[in-house]
Scaffold this motif. Structure first.
Motif, PDB file in Angstrom:
ATOM      1  N   GLY A  63      -3.392   0.084  -5.020  1.00 13.89           N
ATOM      2  CA  GLY A  63      -2.493   0.083  -6.170  1.00 13.89           C
ATOM      3  C   GLY A  63      -3.120   0.602  -7.446  1.00 13.89           C
ATOM      4  O   GLY A  63      -2.480   0.613  -8.503  1.00 13.89           O
ATOM      5  N   SER A 125       2.693  -7.130  -5.100  1.00 15.60           N
ATOM      6  CA  SER A 125       2.102  -6.623  -3.859  1.00 15.60           C
ATOM      7  C   SER A 125       1.295  -7.734  -3.172  1.00 15.60           C
ATOM      8  O   SER A 125       0.077  -7.648  -3.034  1.00 15.60           O
ATOM      9  CB  SER A 125       1.217  -5.424  -4.200  1.00 15.60           C
ATOM     10  N   ALA A 128       1.022  -7.144   1.123  1.00 19.57           N
ATOM     11  CA  ALA A 128      -0.017  -6.153   1.432  1.00 19.57           C
ATOM     12  C   ALA A 128      -1.407  -6.765   1.279  1.00 19.57           C
ATOM     13  O   ALA A 128      -2.321  -6.458   2.047  1.00 19.57           O
ATOM     14  CB  ALA A 128       0.130  -4.933   0.525  1.00 19.57           C
TER      15      ALA A 128
END
Ligand code: ZN
Length: 200
Positions: A63, A125, A128
Motif C-alpha cells: 500500500g 486493508s 490483506a
C-alpha cells in the motif's frame, strides 16, 4: 466579492487552497510566487506533477506509494521479511523510513477504525494484512499506530484477528519523547511511560 484576477489564476488559487496547511490567503501568495517564478519553479513543478500522475502507483503488496510496483521497500531483498510494520498512512511509513527506525517491510492500512467517521474494518486493508501475517516466514507484526483512541482501538482489533496467525504482535512504546522534560509532559504520557518502564 469581485475576482482580482482572471479565471485561470482564480482556478490556480482555488486548487492551491485545497492543499493541506494552505488557506485562501497563503494560496494567493503561493500562486503569485509561482507566477513570478514561472520558468524557475512553475514549469518544473508542472512537469513533476505530470510525471507523478503518469508514474505513481499504490504498491499491490503493502500500500506504499511509489513509481514501481511492488514498491522499492517490498522489492528490496535486504529487508527483513520476518517483520511487518503496520501503519495507518503512507506518511507514517515515510516518517519511519526517514528515521531509519527498522529494516523491515510495511503494511499501510489506509486509516484507522473510527466509528464516528464511519470507518469500519472493511474500509481498511486489514484482510490483506491477516493474509500476509499468515505467511510462515512472518514472525512479528509491529503495530506502529498513533497513541489516539482510534489508533489504539485499531491495534486491539488487529491483535484479536492475528490471534490465529502464529506471529508475535508488538506495538510502539508509549512514553517520554527523546529530549523531553518530565515536568512538561501531560499526565497520560507520564503514566504510560511509567507503565512501560524497561530494565536499565
Ligand atoms: Zn510495497
Amino acid at each position: 466579492m469581485p475576482a482580482a484576477a482572471g479565471p485561470e489564476i482564480e482556478r490556480l488559487i482555488q486548487l492551491l487552497a485545497r492543499l493541506p496547511g494552505l488557506g485562501p490567503r497563503s494560496a494567493r501568495r503561493a500562486a503569485l510566487f509561482l507566477i513570478k517564478k514561472r520558468e524557475a519553479i512553475m514549469a518544473p513543478l508542472a512537469a513533476a506533477l505530470q510525471n507523478a500522475i503518469e508514474k505513481i502507483e499504490v504498491c499491490r503488496t503493502c500500500g506504499n506509494i511509489d513509481t514501481q510496483n511492488p514498491c522499492t521497500v517490498c522489492a528490496d531483498p535486504r529487508r527483513d521479511g520476518s517483520a511487518i510494520v503496520v501503519v495507518a498512512d503512507v506518511a507514517d511509513l515515510w516518517a519511519l523510513e526517514r528515521a531509519h527506525a527498522i529494516n523491515a517491510r510495511y503494511h499501510v492500512l489506509g486509516g484507522t477504525l473510527s466509528p464516528l467517521d464511519g470507518v469500519g474494518p472493511d474500509d481498511l486493508s486489514i484482510d490483506a494484512l491477516v493474509e500476509r501475517a499468515s505467511d510462515p516466514d512472518v514472525k512479528e507484526v509491529v503495530l506502529a499506530l498513533s497513541a489516539t483512541v482510534d489508533g489504539q482501538s485499531t491495534a486491539h482489533y488487529i491483535t484479536d484477528l492475528l490471534h490465529e496467525a502464529n506471529v508475535k504482535v508488538t506495538r510502539l512504546a508509549h512514553g517520554v519523547p527523546v529530549g523531553g522534560e518530565l515536568d512538561y509532559l501531560d499526565e497520560g504520557t507520564l503514566a504510560a511511560a511509567m507503565r512501560s518502564r524497561t530494565p536499565f
